[in-house]
Design an enzyme around this catalytic site. Structure first.
Site, PDB file in Angstrom:
ATOM      1  N   PHE A 139       2.619   8.122   0.773  1.00  2.39           N
ATOM      2  CA  PHE A 139       3.650   7.947  -0.232  1.00  2.39           C
ATOM      3  C   PHE A 139       2.971   8.812  -1.339  1.00  2.39           C
ATOM      4  CE2 PHE A 139       5.633   3.682   1.454  1.00  2.39           C
ATOM      5  CZ  PHE A 139       6.731   4.009   2.207  1.00  2.39           C
ATOM      6  N   PRO A 184       1.022  -1.566   0.464  1.00  3.41           N
ATOM      7  CA  PRO A 184      -0.189  -0.263   0.304  1.00  3.41           C
ATOM      8  C   PRO A 184       0.889   0.585  -0.393  1.00  3.41           C
ATOM      9  CG  PRO A 184      -1.148  -1.388   1.667  1.00  3.41           C
ATOM     10  CD  PRO A 184       0.356  -2.337   0.554  1.00  3.41           C
ATOM     11  N   CYS A 185       1.102   1.940  -0.855  1.00  2.00           N
ATOM     12  CA  CYS A 185       0.988   3.377  -1.061  1.00  2.00           C
ATOM     13  C   CYS A 185       0.333   4.982  -0.531  1.00  2.00           C
ATOM     14  CB  CYS A 185       1.364   3.448  -2.398  1.00  2.00           C
ATOM     15  SG  CYS A 185       0.099   3.667  -3.561  1.00  2.00           S
ATOM     16  N   GLN A 186      -0.701   4.594   0.013  1.00  3.45           N
ATOM     17  CA  GLN A 186      -1.460   5.553   0.643  1.00  3.45           C
ATOM     18  C   GLN A 186       0.322   6.864   1.567  1.00  3.45           C
ATOM     19  OE1 GLN A 186      -2.434   3.454   0.853  1.00  3.45           O
ATOM     20  NE2 GLN A 186      -4.247   2.355  -0.015  1.00  3.45           N
ATOM     21  N   ASN A 214       6.396   1.113  -6.618  1.00  2.00           N
ATOM     22  CA  ASN A 214       4.839   2.033  -5.091  1.00  2.00           C
ATOM     23  C   ASN A 214       4.885   2.640  -5.974  1.00  2.00           C
ATOM     24  OD1 ASN A 214       4.317   3.281  -3.566  1.00  2.00           O
ATOM     25  ND2 ASN A 214       5.114   1.466  -2.173  1.00  2.00           N
TER      26      ASN A 214
END
Length: 344
Positions: A83, A79-81, A118
């Site tokens: 970043f 999960p990249c939220q 990502n």
């Protein structure tokens, strides 16, 4: 080669790799709806719903059903939220720790290759220490041979501007690792190429269900030319204020992802996850359907998305475009041809 997909979502990375001949052993995620989408393409036996912050290599082999199988490749998009440039880029976001959980699983399994994906934002100054920490972790785990960088999906035939960060590593120090190179002199695939054949098939095609916009929203859309954005100053007063009762006294803002009409003759901007309002269709008075967004992401039509509309939008918007993933499948094939095949 044999591979597993961690944080697999709807399966964009796995679809691309399997199209280049690599063998999926299992996809893992903790999201039921995404797992249903993944299973619609690969079958239920190839997906396990699990909290990836808690699993071990022993569990992974149990789920595969063969403790002796060789896992040559591990791919994943944690999960990249925390970043994302679309978010607040919060370095303390607990979801960022799942990137490190991915690294720990690599350490246990020791595949010949790993690929981490990502958002481009992970390269930002705020997260410089995270990247350094990842390099150090992988180095300590035996992966001295690592390369990383940003790729733009449109350079690989995807009808979308979509920059993403990739890191690829190998236990074999003799391999000259590089990220896939953009395709040279290829014909640009446009939004029109991807979706215009779906016009007139609304509600008669999987995930091709338009939002029933109210008349005010439709009126605003009528003011947006193909390929353009909403000019709030040009709107009549009745269209310039909120259409919902709780926003009727608030003047609207030009959210780029909502009030932008795509062009049939160009690529799309980034399909953004987390919203149930995609960009506006090039010719129709509505936003894109989930299927149209999936086409722009290069998902095959046989991949069906499940859950609420918002969940479906997130599944599509979070994914690695399968066509971009194919380029990784191809470069891995080249490595194995040049440096030796390790698949059992």
């Amino acid at each position: 080669m044999n591979f597993i997909d961690l944080f697999c979502g709807a399966g964009g990375f796995s679809i691309g790799l399997t199209k280049k001949g690599h063998k999926l052993l299992k996809g893992f995620d903790n999201w039921k709806s995404a797992g249903e989408a993944f299973s619609s393409y690969f079958g239920k036996k190839y997906f396990s719903e699990v909290d990836l912050s808690q699993i071990s290599s022993e569990f992974i082999y149990e789920q595969i059903g063969n403790k002796n199988v060789k896992i040559d490749l591990v791919v994943g998009g944690p999960p990249c939220q925390g970043f994302s440039s679309m978010g607040n880029q919060n370095i303390k976001d607990p979801r960022n720790q799942l990137v490190l959980a991915f690294a720990n699983i690599i350490a246990e399994i020791k595949p010949k290759y790993f690929i981490l994906e990502n958002v481009h934002g992970i390269k930002g100054e705020k997260f410089e220490n995270t990247i350094k920490r990842l390099y150090k972790l992988f180095n300590d785990f035996g992966y001295k041979n690592i390369c990383s960088g940003t790729l733009d999906a449109q350079d690989f035939g995807v009808p979308q501007r979509r920059k993403r960060f990739f890191m690829i590593g190998s236990l074999d120090d003799n391999i000259d690792l590089t990220l896939p190179s953009p395709k040279i002199n290829q014909k640009t695939t446009t939004v029109g190429d991807a979706i215009m054949d779906l016009v007139g098939k609304e509600n008669n095609f999987p995930n091709h269900v338009p939002i029933n916009h109210n008349e005010i929203v439709k009126g605003r859309y009528a003011f947006i030319k193909e390929g353009g954005k909403l000019d709030i100053k040009a709107l009549p007063k009745k269209l310039a204020y909120g259409s919902r009762s709780d926003f009727k006294d608030n003047k609207i803002k030009n959210f780029s992802h909502i009030y932008q009409r795509l062009s049939r003759y160009k690529v799309s901007g980034t399909i953004v996850p987390g919203h149930n309002a995609f960009p506006i269709h090039p010719t129709q008075p509505r936003s894109l359907t989930v299927r149209e967004a999936a086409r722009i992401q290069t998902f095959p039509d046989r991949c069906i998305f499940f859950g609420t509309r918002q969940e479906q939008c997130i599944q599509v918007g979070n994914a690695v475009p399968p066509l971009l993933a194919e380029s990784f499948g191809q470069i891995l094939n080249l490595y194995e041809k040049k440096y030796g095949n390790t698949t059992r």
